[in-house]
Design a protein around this motif. Structure first.
Motif, short mmCIF file in Angstrom:
data_model
loop_
_atom_site.label_atom_id
_atom_site.label_comp_id
_atom_site.label_asym_id
_atom_site.label_seq_id
_atom_site.Cartn_x
_atom_site.Cartn_y
_atom_site.Cartn_z
N MET A 39 58.13 -5.06 73.42
CA MET A 39 58.65 -4.36 72.25
C MET A 39 59.83 -5.09 71.64
O MET A 39 60.01 -5.09 70.41
CB MET A 39 59.11 -2.94 72.64
CG MET A 39 58.02 -1.99 73.04
SD MET A 39 58.74 -0.40 73.54
CE MET A 39 57.31 0.41 74.26
N GLY A 41 60.29 -8.23 71.51
CA GLY A 41 59.94 -9.56 71.02
C GLY A 41 60.21 -10.67 72.01
O GLY A 41 60.30 -11.84 71.62
N GLU A 44 57.77 -13.64 72.05
CA GLU A 44 57.58 -14.37 70.80
C GLU A 44 58.78 -15.28 70.57
O GLU A 44 59.92 -14.82 70.51
CB GLU A 44 57.44 -13.39 69.62
CG GLU A 44 56.24 -12.47 69.74
CD GLU A 44 56.14 -11.52 68.56
OE1 GLU A 44 55.86 -12.00 67.45
OE2 GLU A 44 56.37 -10.32 68.75
N TYR A 47 61.82 -14.89 67.95
CA TYR A 47 62.92 -13.95 68.14
C TYR A 47 63.90 -14.42 69.21
O TYR A 47 64.81 -13.68 69.59
CB TYR A 47 62.38 -12.57 68.52
CG TYR A 47 61.48 -11.97 67.47
CD1 TYR A 47 61.94 -11.74 66.18
CD2 TYR A 47 60.16 -11.64 67.76
CE1 TYR A 47 61.12 -11.21 65.21
CE2 TYR A 47 59.33 -11.09 66.79
CZ TYR A 47 59.81 -10.88 65.52
OH TYR A 47 58.99 -10.35 64.56
N VAL A 386 55.40 -4.86 60.71
CA VAL A 386 56.07 -5.51 61.84
C VAL A 386 56.26 -7.01 61.62
O VAL A 386 56.86 -7.68 62.46
CB VAL A 386 55.29 -5.26 63.16
CG1 VAL A 386 55.19 -3.79 63.46
CG2 VAL A 386 53.90 -5.91 63.13
N ASN A 387 55.75 -7.53 60.50
CA ASN A 387 55.88 -8.97 60.23
C ASN A 387 56.60 -9.30 58.94
O ASN A 387 56.91 -10.48 58.71
CB ASN A 387 54.48 -9.61 60.18
CG ASN A 387 53.87 -9.79 61.54
OD1 ASN A 387 54.25 -10.68 62.30
ND2 ASN A 387 52.92 -8.93 61.89
N ILE A 418 49.32 -3.52 70.11
CA ILE A 418 50.36 -4.53 69.88
C ILE A 418 51.28 -4.11 68.74
O ILE A 418 52.51 -4.22 68.83
CB ILE A 418 49.71 -5.89 69.57
CG1 ILE A 418 49.03 -6.45 70.83
CG2 ILE A 418 50.74 -6.89 69.03
CD1 ILE A 418 48.22 -7.70 70.59
N GLN A 422 55.33 -3.31 68.83
CA GLN A 422 56.24 -4.07 67.99
C GLN A 422 56.97 -3.18 66.98
O GLN A 422 58.04 -3.56 66.48
CB GLN A 422 55.49 -5.19 67.27
CG GLN A 422 54.99 -6.27 68.20
CD GLN A 422 54.51 -7.50 67.46
OE1 GLN A 422 54.42 -7.51 66.24
NE2 GLN A 422 54.19 -8.54 68.20
N THR A 423 56.41 -2.02 66.69
CA THR A 423 57.08 -1.09 65.77
C THR A 423 58.42 -0.65 66.34
O THR A 423 59.38 -0.41 65.59
CB THR A 423 56.19 0.13 65.49
OG1 THR A 423 54.97 -0.33 64.88
CG2 THR A 423 56.87 1.11 64.54
N ARG A 425 60.46 -2.48 68.00
CA ARG A 425 61.41 -3.54 67.63
C ARG A 425 61.88 -3.39 66.19
O ARG A 425 63.07 -3.56 65.89
CB ARG A 425 60.75 -4.92 67.83
CG ARG A 425 61.50 -6.06 67.18
CD ARG A 425 60.79 -7.38 67.36
NE ARG A 425 59.42 -7.37 66.90
CZ ARG A 425 59.05 -7.49 65.63
NH1 ARG A 425 59.97 -7.59 64.68
NH2 ARG A 425 57.78 -7.50 65.30
#
Length: 434
Positions: A39, A41, A44, A47, A386-387, A418, A422-423, A425
């Protein structure tokens, strides 16, 4: 993390008390902690560019894990992990995660470990790749050069142009891992026989659309006949997949509604007390297959925000937003009542955000492929949310459409999961909320 918990729990629980059975606590710690780190990041690279951000994300991720574990221990006391083991495990995990991420980030930045890309073309399509390599930090690829194979103006830096009569020999000399075909008129100047030889040598071949989809998680929107719409499986879910997604929507919505009920009640009282206006705000939006429905949100603007009836995007520091409205918009609480739209089947929990009919009509004039996002149900959160930060212009709408169409092409329960993770975050690190 497994090692950290095993060490602390085995030492403090088995050795000191001479008891066994710590494996299920280890599994519980791992199963809860990994999604919390995801969550934030922490899987990835984009981040994890600075040590300060890395440390902050690790602390918040492990903090979320601790809160989730405490909730589970309260509901199921039999699964409790001793605090004398849990706190050392969290401390060891934070140190291990910090060292691990720093090392992996440094290793992934080594040029020799990146995809080595030879681009065929020097025109505008090739220029997009050159710009992506420069702006995408950290990039997963390194461009070895741009080979001119068609008569067109050179748009890339001249020193990066590599000329050769034998492209196959050039690729072997540069040790290329993949070839990206970035031609302006590929149907006329595509060196098909050469590309076939590349494939026979084990070199991957990509067109620019596939390349940008992989690197950015978005689709091109300027092609008049999108092949992905014709051949993609994601746009045509079968009965089982449709039923599974609907079950997923209902289960997640009911669980979230139960969890957020106290917050909903508190927000409703705050909105009502601020100016005495209505608590909820209903607005017509465009949904699945272009059908219109009324979306439900907590009211975050003045009652007379659109007294002239003209739809407007929210602006930075929009004066129409109330004090309470500004708070609930920042942490996305105003969106929660849309759960009722999900339960009624008008929306999905995950999908492209629904827009107002007048805005949709304006966007269709500028983007002919905009109606493609209505192939799936709209959602409370989505791949674009989320992007990409909040958008309030046609240019922003174009960028978000690229992400929406990526979701339409690749929609699945795994991608939904997914996006949901990520929401969290996005809520903790709001970007561009207005």
């Amino acid at each position: 993390m497994v090692v950290c918990l095993s060490m602390s729990y085995a030492t403090l629980h088995i050795v000191l008390t001479n008891q066994e059975g710590h494996l299920h606590q280890t599994a519980l710690f791992t199963i809860i902690t990994i999604p919390c780190l995801f969550m934030m990041g922490l899987y990835e690279r984009k981040y994890l560019l600075t040590l300060k951000v890395l440390c902050l994300r690790i602390l918040i991720g492990l903090g979320l894990s601790f809160l989730c574990l405490m909730t589970i221990f309260y509901v199921a006391p039999g699964s409790r992990i001793w605090m004398s083991a849990l706190f050392p495990a969290l401390a060891l995990s934070s140190l291990g995660l910090l060292g691990n991420r720093v090392v992996l980030t440094r290793i992934s930045s080594i040029s020799s470990l990146k995809n080595r890309v030879l681009v065929l073309g020097t025109g505008p399509q090739a220029q997009r790749i050159e710009r992506a390599e420069r702006e995408l930090r950290p990039a997963n690829f390194i461009v070895l050069g741009f080979a001119p194979v068609e008569p067109c103006s050179t748009c890339v830096a001249e020193e990066r142009v590599v000329r050769a009569n034998d492209l196959l020999a050039l690729s072997e000399k540069l040790r290329a891992d993949e070839i990206v075909v970035a031609l302006e008129h590929s149907e006329l100047s595509m060196p098909r026989e050469t590309l076939l030889q590349f494939r026979l040598r084990g070199i991957r071949i990509l067109d620019t659309a596939t390349f940008f989809e992989r690197e950015f998680g978005q689709l091109e929107i300027d092609r008049p006949y999108p092949n992905w719409l014709l051949f993609s499986n994601g746009t045509t879910m079968g009965r089982f997949e449709t039923a599974a997604k609907r079950t997923f929507d209902i289960a997640v919505s009911m669980a979230f509604l139960l969890f957020a009920l106290p917050l909903l009640c508190f927000t409703a009282v705050a909105v009502k007390l601020e100016d005495g206006g209505p608590i909820f705000y209903r607005q017509e939006r465009v949904g699945l297959n272009g059908r219109k429905f009324s979306v439900i949100k907590f009211r975050s603007m003045r009652v007379d925000a659109e007294k002239d009836g003209v739809a407007r995007w929210a602006s930075v520091n929009d004066p129409r937003v109330t004090f309470i409205g500004g708070i609930i918009r920042k942490i996305r609480i105003d969106e929660i009542p849309q759960i009722f739209n999900v339960l009624r089947g008008e929306m999905s929990f995950v999908g492209p955000r629904p827009e107002r009919p007048s805005i949709v009509n304006d966007l269709i004039k500028d983007m002919s492929c905009y109606p493609y996002r209505h192939i799936v149900k709209p959602g409370i959160t989505g791949w674009a949310q989320v992007n990409y930060p909040y958008g309030a212009s046609i240019a922003d709408a174009r960028e978000k459409l690229k992400f929406d169409l990526y979701y339409v092409k690749n929609c699945s329960l795994m991608l939904d999961l997914i996006i949901l993770l990520q929401t969290v975050r996005v809520v903790i690190w709001p970007q561009g909320v207005r």
